[in-house]
Design a protein around this motif. Sequence first.
Motif, PDB file in Angstrom:
ATOM      1  N   ASN A 219       0.833  -1.189   0.000  1.00 26.22           N
ATOM      2  CA  ASN A 219       0.000   0.000   0.000  1.00 26.22           C
ATOM      3  C   ASN A 219       0.871   1.245   0.000  1.00 26.22           C
ATOM      4  OD1 ASN A 219      -2.608  -1.182   0.056  1.00 26.22           O
ATOM      5  ND2 ASN A 219      -2.317  -1.693   2.213  1.00 26.22           N
ATOM      6  N   ILE A 220       0.476   2.234  -0.780  1.00 22.40           N
ATOM      7  CA  ILE A 220       1.200   3.496  -0.833  1.00 22.40           C
ATOM      8  C   ILE A 220       0.557   4.466   0.143  1.00 22.40           C
ATOM      9  CG2 ILE A 220       1.762   5.471  -2.299  1.00 22.40           C
ATOM     10  CD1 ILE A 220       1.970   3.543  -4.638  1.00 22.40           C
ATOM     11  N   PRO A 221       1.333   5.139   0.999  1.00 22.79           N
ATOM     12  CA  PRO A 221       0.761   6.054   1.987  1.00 22.79           C
ATOM     13  C   PRO A 221      -0.098   7.156   1.351  1.00 22.79           C
ATOM     14  CG  PRO A 221       3.079   5.681   2.423  1.00 22.79           C
ATOM     15  CD  PRO A 221       2.794   5.060   1.097  1.00 22.79           C
ATOM     16  N   ARG A 222      -1.170   7.495   2.011  1.00 29.29           N
ATOM     17  CA  ARG A 222      -2.034   8.632   1.704  1.00 29.29           C
ATOM     18  C   ARG A 222      -2.936   8.434   0.491  1.00 29.29           C
ATOM     19  NH1 ARG A 222       0.476  14.460   2.410  1.00 29.29           N
ATOM     20  NH2 ARG A 222       0.805  14.223   0.177  1.00 29.29           N
ATOM     21  N   VAL A 223      -2.901   7.256  -0.138  1.00 25.62           N
ATOM     22  CA  VAL A 223      -3.790   7.017  -1.273  1.00 25.62           C
ATOM     23  C   VAL A 223      -4.497   5.678  -1.098  1.00 25.62           C
ATOM     24  CG1 VAL A 223      -2.400   8.362  -2.880  1.00 25.62           C
ATOM     25  CG2 VAL A 223      -1.988   5.920  -2.676  1.00 25.62           C
ATOM     26  N   PHE A 240       0.872  24.310 -16.769  1.00 26.81           N
ATOM     27  CA  PHE A 240       0.696  22.895 -17.063  1.00 26.81           C
ATOM     28  C   PHE A 240      -0.594  22.410 -16.430  1.00 26.81           C
ATOM     29  CE2 PHE A 240       3.417  23.373 -13.357  1.00 26.81           C
ATOM     30  CZ  PHE A 240       2.774  22.596 -12.397  1.00 26.81           C
ATOM     31  N   THR A 241      -1.129  21.339 -16.987  1.00 24.50           N
ATOM     32  CA  THR A 241      -2.322  20.711 -16.435  1.00 24.50           C
ATOM     33  C   THR A 241      -2.044  19.227 -16.243  1.00 24.50           C
ATOM     34  OG1 THR A 241      -3.216  20.335 -18.653  1.00 24.50           O
ATOM     35  CG2 THR A 241      -3.909  22.351 -17.520  1.00 24.50           C
ATOM     36  N   GLY A 242      -2.865  18.602 -15.448  1.00 29.70           N
ATOM     37  CA  GLY A 242      -2.665  17.184 -15.188  1.00 29.70           C
ATOM     38  C   GLY A 242      -3.301  16.806 -13.868  1.00 29.70           C
ATOM     39  N   GLY A 243      -2.518  16.266 -12.952  1.00 24.73           N
ATOM     40  CA  GLY A 243      -3.041  15.959 -11.637  1.00 24.73           C
ATOM     41  C   GLY A 243      -2.603  14.618 -11.113  1.00 24.73           C
ATOM     42  N   MET A 244      -3.080  14.301  -9.910  1.00 26.64           N
ATOM     43  CA  MET A 244      -2.792  13.028  -9.253  1.00 26.64           C
ATOM     44  C   MET A 244      -4.086  12.246  -9.118  1.00 26.64           C
ATOM     45  SD  MET A 244      -0.086  14.147  -6.268  1.00 26.64           S
ATOM     46  CE  MET A 244      -0.978  15.588  -5.680  1.00 26.64           C
ATOM     47  N   THR A 245      -4.032  10.982  -9.484  1.00 23.76           N
ATOM     48  CA  THR A 245      -5.215  10.130  -9.438  1.00 23.76           C
ATOM     49  C   THR A 245      -4.876   8.811  -8.763  1.00 23.76           C
ATOM     50  OG1 THR A 245      -5.905  11.077 -11.554  1.00 23.76           O
ATOM     51  CG2 THR A 245      -7.053   9.113 -10.805  1.00 23.76           C
ATOM     52  N   PRO A 246      -5.411   8.521  -7.574  1.00 16.26           N
ATOM     53  CA  PRO A 246      -6.292   9.389  -6.790  1.00 16.26           C
ATOM     54  C   PRO A 246      -5.501  10.459  -6.057  1.00 16.26           C
ATOM     55  CG  PRO A 246      -5.839   7.391  -5.585  1.00 16.26           C
ATOM     56  CD  PRO A 246      -5.175   7.228  -6.931  1.00 16.26           C
ATOM     57  N   ARG A 247      -6.199  11.493  -5.621  1.00 18.39           N
ATOM     58  CA  ARG A 247      -5.531  12.517  -4.826  1.00 18.39           C
ATOM     59  C   ARG A 247      -5.224  11.967  -3.439  1.00 18.39           C
ATOM     60  NH1 ARG A 247      -7.924  18.601  -5.757  1.00 18.39           N
ATOM     61  NH2 ARG A 247      -7.519  18.730  -8.008  1.00 18.39           N
ATOM     62  N   PRO A 248      -4.125  12.430  -2.836  1.00 17.05           N
ATOM     63  CA  PRO A 248      -3.811  11.976  -1.478  1.00 17.05           C
ATOM     64  C   PRO A 248      -4.904  12.361  -0.489  1.00 17.05           C
ATOM     65  CG  PRO A 248      -1.924  13.067  -2.487  1.00 17.05           C
ATOM     66  CD  PRO A 248      -3.091  13.311  -3.389  1.00 17.05           C
ATOM     67  N   PHE A 258      -1.464  21.948  -2.992  1.00 19.62           N
ATOM     68  CA  PHE A 258      -0.444  21.266  -3.799  1.00 19.62           C
ATOM     69  C   PHE A 258      -1.104  20.425  -4.882  1.00 19.62           C
ATOM     70  CE2 PHE A 258       2.195  17.563  -4.668  1.00 19.62           C
ATOM     71  CZ  PHE A 258       3.445  18.114  -4.917  1.00 19.62           C
ATOM     72  N   ALA A 259      -2.148  19.685  -4.506  1.00 21.98           N
ATOM     73  CA  ALA A 259      -2.869  18.863  -5.478  1.00 21.98           C
ATOM     74  C   ALA A 259      -3.542  19.733  -6.534  1.00 21.98           C
ATOM     75  CB  ALA A 259      -3.894  17.991  -4.768  1.00 21.98           C
ATOM     76  N   GLU A 260      -4.093  20.881  -6.118  1.00 21.64           N
ATOM     77  CA  GLU A 260      -4.724  21.796  -7.077  1.00 21.64           C
ATOM     78  C   GLU A 260      -3.704  22.326  -8.077  1.00 21.64           C
ATOM     79  OE1 GLU A 260      -7.826  22.671  -7.565  1.00 21.64           O
ATOM     80  OE2 GLU A 260      -8.721  21.595  -5.879  1.00 21.64           O
ATOM     81  N   ASN A 294       8.991  10.673   5.554  1.00 22.40           N
ATOM     82  CA  ASN A 294       9.712   9.489   5.102  1.00 22.40           C
ATOM     83  C   ASN A 294       8.772   8.675   4.214  1.00 22.40           C
ATOM     84  OD1 ASN A 294       8.185   7.513   6.725  1.00 22.40           O
ATOM     85  ND2 ASN A 294       9.232   8.403   8.496  1.00 22.40           N
ATOM     86  N   PRO A 295       9.221   7.565   3.627  1.00 21.46           N
ATOM     87  CA  PRO A 295       8.362   6.804   2.709  1.00 21.46           C
ATOM     88  C   PRO A 295       7.086   6.253   3.337  1.00 21.46           C
ATOM     89  CG  PRO A 295      10.652   6.212   2.371  1.00 21.46           C
ATOM     90  CD  PRO A 295      10.620   7.064   3.589  1.00 21.46           C
ATOM     91  N   GLY A 296       6.981   6.301   4.657  1.00 14.90           N
ATOM     92  CA  GLY A 296       5.761   5.843   5.301  1.00 14.90           C
ATOM     93  C   GLY A 296       4.761   6.949   5.587  1.00 14.90           C
ATOM     94  N   THR A 297       5.155   8.205   5.332  1.00 10.48           N
ATOM     95  CA  THR A 297       4.253   9.331   5.602  1.00 10.48           C
ATOM     96  C   THR A 297       3.913  10.146   4.362  1.00 10.48           C
ATOM     97  OG1 THR A 297       6.071  10.862   6.127  1.00 10.48           O
ATOM     98  CG2 THR A 297       5.182   9.527   7.942  1.00 10.48           C
ATOM     99  N   LEU A 298       4.556   9.845   3.246  1.00  8.16           N
ATOM    100  CA  LEU A 298       4.347  10.625   2.023  1.00  8.16           C
ATOM    101  C   LEU A 298       4.179   9.697   0.831  1.00  8.16           C
ATOM    102  CD1 LEU A 298       4.322  13.556   0.877  1.00  8.16           C
ATOM    103  CD2 LEU A 298       6.775  13.285   0.458  1.00  8.16           C
ATOM    104  N   ASP A 299       3.179   9.957   0.005  1.00 11.39           N
ATOM    105  CA  ASP A 299       2.949   9.125  -1.174  1.00 11.39           C
ATOM    106  C   ASP A 299       3.998   9.406  -2.246  1.00 11.39           C
ATOM    107  OD1 ASP A 299       1.429  11.150  -3.325  1.00 11.39           O
ATOM    108  OD2 ASP A 299       1.126  11.671  -1.226  1.00 11.39           O
ATOM    109  N   CYS A 300       4.180   8.436  -3.125  1.00 13.20           N
ATOM    110  CA  CYS A 300       5.237   8.495  -4.145  1.00 13.20           C
ATOM    111  C   CYS A 300       5.083   9.703  -5.066  1.00 13.20           C
ATOM    112  CB  CYS A 300       5.235   7.232  -4.987  1.00 13.20           C
ATOM    113  SG  CYS A 300       5.324   5.691  -4.068  1.00 13.20           S
ATOM    114  N   ALA A 301       3.874   9.928  -5.563  1.00 10.98           N
ATOM    115  CA  ALA A 301       3.668  10.971  -6.565  1.00 10.98           C
ATOM    116  C   ALA A 301       3.953  12.353  -5.997  1.00 10.98           C
ATOM    117  CB  ALA A 301       2.254  10.897  -7.114  1.00 10.98           C
ATOM    118  N   SER A 302       3.475  12.622  -4.771  1.00  9.81           N
ATOM    119  CA  SER A 302       3.735  13.927  -4.165  1.00  9.81           C
ATOM    120  C   SER A 302       5.227  14.148  -3.982  1.00  9.81           C
ATOM    121  CB  SER A 302       3.022  14.037  -2.815  1.00  9.81           C
ATOM    122  OG  SER A 302       1.615  14.033  -2.979  1.00  9.81           O
ATOM    123  N   CYS A 303       5.935  13.100  -3.591  1.00 10.59           N
ATOM    124  CA  CYS A 303       7.381  13.194  -3.409  1.00 10.59           C
ATOM    125  C   CYS A 303       8.073  13.527  -4.725  1.00 10.59           C
ATOM    126  CB  CYS A 303       7.906  11.886  -2.837  1.00 10.59           C
ATOM    127  SG  CYS A 303       9.667  11.903  -2.412  1.00 10.59           S
TER     128      CYS A 303
END
Length: 379
Positions: A219-223, A240-248, A258-260, A294-303
């Motif tokens: 499991n990835i944190p926050r998603v 730029f446009t785009g986004g994170m799916t799903p959002r944290p 940040f997600a916006e 750390n990797p347990g408190t932050l999702d990959c994409a946001s990092c």
Amino acid sequence: MKTIVTVFLSLGLLYAGECRAALGLNDLSILLPLPERADDSAQLSPVSIGAQGALLSLKTFQGIIQLVPEHPNFKIWRDQLKVVAVRMDPCFVEGEGPLPCRRQIRLVWQPVIEDTDGVTTRDAAIHSFYEFDEATFAVLWKDWQRLSSGKTTDALQVHPRLKSEGLQGPYWKYLRALLLKHCGEKNLIRMTAMNVMADEMLWIFSGFDIVDGAPKVMNIPRVRGQTHAVTQTSFQFQSFTGGMTPRPEVARGSDQAFAELTSDSYRFKKSYSETQVKEMLSTVFEYENPEKHNPGTLDCASCHLANMVHQWGEANYKHFDWKNEFKAVAFKSSWNLANTSRNIVRPNQLRAFGYFGREPAISQRVINETAATANSLIR
């Protein structure tokens, strides 16, 4: 196996003048130069075998997601996947602390190929994690201290000595033998992957713990779910446009901001005040700070997106006092934290440590993590 150990010990004589050489950031996070040919036999490949077995078996690799859309994983594993970077991590932790340190080495793999202009890489990567008990790590670290890039004040970059010597020189021969002595399937505990799909507009992050020799989706944190996709649809850095799916799943407004921003930077700049922008950028500095996340408190994409958002902020708000405004949350160190790869200013460059095509790509998060490692290992 006997041959490998013999090579390792003989190469050690090259560094035997001092047991502890002068180490810098580039000796803890090591970015290899690209070889002159993609099939250079000096490179480490998945089938490179040492005392702990092959670095990455086909059985293990086949359990992950499709890395490159137009080639089956078997072909990538057999023909293209090479180690492009090495990271020493003496205190890997996941989640809110205090937590005990886990001693690891991380290998960064990318498909290395040749095109009409020479050797380049695909925008995809695997990280393999090898873990050690205290006694084994002590031996490993003693051997590691014979390495030296030269200047301890250098910023993180393509390893200066490797760049000069190439993959046939003594530094890489020693390090290669050291890695094969200590890393392999026997102590492989995790793989993470970043692959690109849909004409380089969709990045998918995933992770796999190795349980009883087989990958198990983590499991990835926050998603919710196991993968985290990021899309970008404009390559113009000012907008730029785009986004994170799903959002944290986060509570703070600055995380939502940040997600916006990653969804639509033009609309974000129109809608958010400079005070709100500074709050959002403070969150970015926290994402980049290994003392905050750390990797347990932050999702990959946001990092991975933090580096791009940081650069976007500097490009669009040049009048901010960047040296002093974010002191409370920015990572601090006496080591050189300059980013030598800031020439890549593109929203579709999400690489953290490796290559974007043939250009080095280093995120501020990796620089900060390396400095934190140096603080703990180099007195």
